[in-house]
Every structure is written in C-alpha cells, then in structure tokens.
Design an enzyme around this catalytic site. Sequence first.
Site, mmCIF file in Angstrom:
data_model
loop_
_atom_site.group_PDB
_atom_site.id
_atom_site.type_symbol
_atom_site.label_atom_id
_atom_site.label_comp_id
_atom_site.label_asym_id
_atom_site.label_seq_id
_atom_site.Cartn_x
_atom_site.Cartn_y
_atom_site.Cartn_z
ATOM 1 N N HIS A 7 0.845 -1.198 0.000
ATOM 2 C CA HIS A 7 0.000 0.000 0.000
ATOM 3 C C HIS A 7 0.878 1.245 0.000
ATOM 4 C CE1 HIS A 7 -3.911 2.027 1.391
ATOM 5 N NE2 HIS A 7 -3.011 2.992 1.452
ATOM 6 N N HIS A 9 1.112 4.959 -2.534
ATOM 7 C CA HIS A 9 0.712 5.754 -3.690
ATOM 8 C C HIS A 9 1.965 6.348 -4.330
ATOM 9 C CE1 HIS A 9 -3.565 5.759 -2.336
ATOM 10 N NE2 HIS A 9 -2.979 5.618 -1.157
ATOM 11 N N HIS A 186 -9.701 1.305 -0.354
ATOM 12 C CA HIS A 186 -9.580 2.040 0.896
ATOM 13 C C HIS A 186 -10.937 2.069 1.604
ATOM 14 C CE1 HIS A 186 -5.865 3.319 -0.865
ATOM 15 N NE2 HIS A 186 -5.624 4.278 0.003
ATOM 16 N N GLU A 189 -10.757 4.286 7.258
ATOM 17 C CA GLU A 189 -9.648 5.171 7.629
ATOM 18 C C GLU A 189 -10.241 6.420 8.273
ATOM 19 O OE1 GLU A 189 -5.847 7.513 5.570
ATOM 20 O OE2 GLU A 189 -7.511 6.802 4.319
ATOM 21 N N ASP A 268 1.893 7.205 2.058
ATOM 22 C CA ASP A 268 2.460 8.360 1.345
ATOM 23 C C ASP A 268 3.653 8.848 2.164
ATOM 24 O OD1 ASP A 268 0.175 8.926 -0.747
ATOM 25 O OD2 ASP A 268 -0.824 8.681 1.187
#
Length: 329
Positions: A7, A9, A186, A189, A268
């Site tokens: 996971h 990006h 996703h 979250e 990220d």
Amino acid sequence: MPKVELHCHIEGAAPPDLVRRLARKHGVDVSRLFDEAGDYAWSDFSSFITAYDGAAAVFRTREDYAELAETYLTASAAEGVIYTEVFVSPDHARRTGIPYEDYIGGIVDGMRRAEAAHGIVGRLIPLIERHFGPRTAVEAAKTAVAHLIPEVVGFGMAGDERLHAVAEFAPAFMIAHEAGLPLTSHAGEVMGAESVRATLDALPVRRIGHGVRAIEDAALVRRLADEGVVLECCPGSNIALKVFDRFEDHPFKALKDAGVIVTLNSDDPPFFWTSMGREYRIAHDHLGQSEADLVAVTAAAIEAAFCDDATRARLRARLQGHEPAFPRG
C-alpha cells in the site's frame, strides 16, 4: 529484516526535493505546497489531498515517472524492502496530460532499473480516485484494463472516503474484476466500521486499504478474520492524519490477535514523515510486535500480494532463514 509493502501511492512517495526540481523544470508553481521547513504543507485530510494533487502535478513525462519510481524503490531497498506494490492513477495521468501508457511505462522503467541495481521487485495497482466520482471511475477502470502489462497486478480505489456511496463504484470494479484483476479498496480510515462493511458488501475485494476502524465493531472483526480479508495497515499515516491520537491507541495488535491478517505499509511516506523501515520500528516499539512477529507480518504480506506465483516463490525464498515455519495459503 525483509519487508514487503502492499500500500503506497506512487505520487505520494515523491520526495520534496524531487518535486521542487521537477517544478523548476516544467515551470510549475509549488510555492504553496511546502511549509517553512521544506516539508509538504497540510493540516487535515482534505488539505492533504490538495497537497498530494499539487505534488502529482509536477510529473509530466515518462522519464519523470521513471525517476520517481527508481528513487522510491531504491530508498525502500536500502531499508530491506524486497517487494512493493504501488498505486497508480489513470485520473492523475489524464489530468496531467501524459498518455497513460507513458505514465505506467515510465514507472515500470524506474522499477526495472531499481530491481537490476538492488533486487527489489515492483508492481502496479491502478485505482479509482473516489472523490472524482463514479462516472470518472468507470473510465479509469476501462483505461486500466486496456493496458494490462505484466506489472499490473490488481485494481483498487483511494481518495476521499467521505464522498459517494461505495456501491456506486461497483460497475467500475466489475470491469476490473471481469478482466481478472484482484481487488482492494480504501475503507475504514477517516470513516468508521460501517465503511468497511459497506465495501465488503458491495465489492469482491481481497484486501482493504487501512480498514483499522473495523475495530469499532466486533462482529465485523470476526467477519474479516473468517473471510481472510487482508488489511493494508499504515500506522504512521493513521497517526499523522489523527485517525488515532497515539500509537498506543492503534488497533494493529488487537486486530492481529483477533485473527485478522494485517500488513505494514507506508501509504504516502514523505507526507507522513515515514518509510517502511519506520513502520516496522513503530510496530516493534509501540504496537507490541517482536522481531519474529514482524517476520510473520512480512510472510503474510507475501501471501497477500497480488503478484504471480513465480514472483511469490522468489519472495518466499528470500524470507527463508528468517522464519523457520513459513505460513501458506
């Protein structure tokens, strides 16, 4: 310790220095993108997405993306990462104006260079940007399945979880599912357990990105364990975005102890001041994971990866010697 990431990006992995350099190259104004310390400037989930899109806008050519992928995978390999799946976005390619084949082609170029130099393997998961809406999602899915190069191993959805009902994206996911791509999305979250349940009900996903808010519902936790749904957990991201106040409040261990398959990921990394090495350290120092536990997390991630069987066998072989009893299935 070998590490496996499921996971991340790709634009969210861009170091600020690389973004500033490419901004100068392409004449893109990024003066509001960084704070006084030179880090990405954001304060909540909405402003994070704005900052993410601002960083993504500086990547304009195939070689820009090759450099980004090579930079990230090289840094990851230095921390022991042997395999990484990165999310790529047909929507970002379209909005930037780069042909999709050049977009993913550049990322693959960079991945191959990193693998040749450092042994790290990279794969791609195209995804929907949820906040762009269901109609755009269908076009993103069509673009993804029209370019099924070997490195494309799955399909997913990211973006603002607060927008649109997840069932609205079922047509886009069905396009990818019928093309043979395993699915992730996703959920759980910024939204609670109901978001995870709705995703499981609407989409034939094998994995959930984040999913940690499932801890709010014991029946849902049992369902995740019983169905073998894998959670792509990102503790550093969750604390940075204030999903939980402290690492000690993070449910990684509780979910794992309940039989849910959990993995560790960076999401990220420069936006959240993290890396795969830091995520494993967080799990050891704050989430009650021993070194043997962490090797088992890597083993679980290998089994949950969307890669082909030959690649999985290579990854298993690289983990041998770190764990005597390797879990299968």
